[in-house]
Design a protein around this motif. Structure first.
Motif, PDB file in Angstrom:
ATOM      1  N   THR A   3      20.483  24.880  32.247  1.00 59.25           N
ATOM      2  CA  THR A   3      21.936  24.779  32.193  1.00 59.25           C
ATOM      3  C   THR A   3      22.567  25.762  31.215  1.00 59.25           C
ATOM      4  OG1 THR A   3      21.874  23.133  30.460  1.00 59.25           O
ATOM      5  CG2 THR A   3      21.831  22.324  32.735  1.00 59.25           C
ATOM      6  N   GLU A   4      23.851  25.915  31.401  1.00 54.48           N
ATOM      7  CA  GLU A   4      24.648  26.710  30.468  1.00 54.48           C
ATOM      8  C   GLU A   4      24.653  26.010  29.104  1.00 54.48           C
ATOM      9  OE1 GLU A   4      26.062  29.657  31.193  1.00 54.48           O
ATOM     10  OE2 GLU A   4      25.154  29.491  33.173  1.00 54.48           O
ATOM     11  N   PRO A   5      24.720  26.775  28.017  1.00 56.71           N
ATOM     12  CA  PRO A   5      24.663  26.174  26.680  1.00 56.71           C
ATOM     13  C   PRO A   5      25.777  25.160  26.402  1.00 56.71           C
ATOM     14  CG  PRO A   5      24.447  28.556  26.547  1.00 56.71           C
ATOM     15  CD  PRO A   5      24.755  28.220  27.975  1.00 56.71           C
ATOM     16  N   HIS A   6      26.916  25.270  27.086  1.00 55.78           N
ATOM     17  CA  HIS A   6      28.013  24.349  26.804  1.00 55.78           C
ATOM     18  C   HIS A   6      27.878  23.005  27.524  1.00 55.78           C
ATOM     19  CE1 HIS A   6      29.290  26.449  30.467  1.00 55.78           C
ATOM     20  NE2 HIS A   6      29.987  25.374  30.745  1.00 55.78           N
ATOM     21  N   HIS A   7      26.922  22.871  28.444  1.00 55.16           N
ATOM     22  CA  HIS A   7      26.690  21.588  29.104  1.00 55.16           C
ATOM     23  C   HIS A   7      25.896  20.683  28.180  1.00 55.16           C
ATOM     24  CE1 HIS A   7      27.080  23.585  33.316  1.00 55.16           C
ATOM     25  NE2 HIS A   7      28.240  23.297  32.792  1.00 55.16           N
ATOM     26  N   ARG A   8      26.293  19.420  28.136  1.00 57.76           N
ATOM     27  CA  ARG A   8      25.600  18.482  27.265  1.00 57.76           C
ATOM     28  C   ARG A   8      24.669  17.552  28.023  1.00 57.76           C
ATOM     29  NH1 ARG A   8      29.435  16.489  22.638  1.00 57.76           N
ATOM     30  NH2 ARG A   8      27.434  15.575  22.132  1.00 57.76           N
TER      31      ARG A   8
END
Length: 147
Positions: free
Chosen positions: A26-31
């Motif tokens: 995932t993209e780093p901003h997804h939690r």
């Protein structure tokens, strides 16, 4: 992430499996990643109905690579850098069960059903990582002390 083949209870094609595995990086901003199915089913597993067409002109080696792709999906979910939540909204069979077991958290609706389907149709391989995921899914108390 929503599996979108409600007419086939979200049965997986090889392209869907590759997309699921890719989405786990995932993209780093997804939690977190939430996986669910559109319609009345979570995932009916491998799209058996389309399997014969996909195998025309392919070798046994191609079949083995396809099995590795499906098993790799479960590993990608298991190794995701963020928590993966399986929102099981209906039947989860075969590879659908593998998705749910590989997730960090499983939330099941009252209509959820879990099934290992391969033995019922005479398949001995292609269990998509269910046995790998099972060991860690039952909790520490259920595991033998030698693990």
């Amino acid at each position: 992430m929503t599996l979108r083949r409600p007419d086939r209870l979200n049965a997986l094609t090889p392209d869907m499996v590759r997309a699921i595995a890719a989405a786990m990086t995932t993209e780093p901003h997804h939690r977190a990643v939430v996986v669910t199915g559109e319609g009345r089913g979570f995932c009916a597993g491998v799209d058996i109905a389309g399997a014969q067409e996909r195998q025309v002109g392919r070798s046994n080696a191609d079949g083995l690579l396809l099995q590795e792709t499906f098993a790799g999906m479960a590993l990608a979910i298991h190794h995701s850098p963020v928590p993966v939540i399986a929102a099981v909204n209906g039947p989860a069979a075969g590879a659908g069960l593998a998705i749910a077991l590989a997730a960090d958290i499983r939330v099941a609706s009252p209509t959820a059903r879990f099934l290992i389907g391969a033995p019922n149709i005479g398949l001995s391989a292609g269990e998509c990582g269910i046995s790998y995921s099972c060991r860690g899914s039952w909790g520490r108390a259920a595991q033998p002390s030698s693990c």
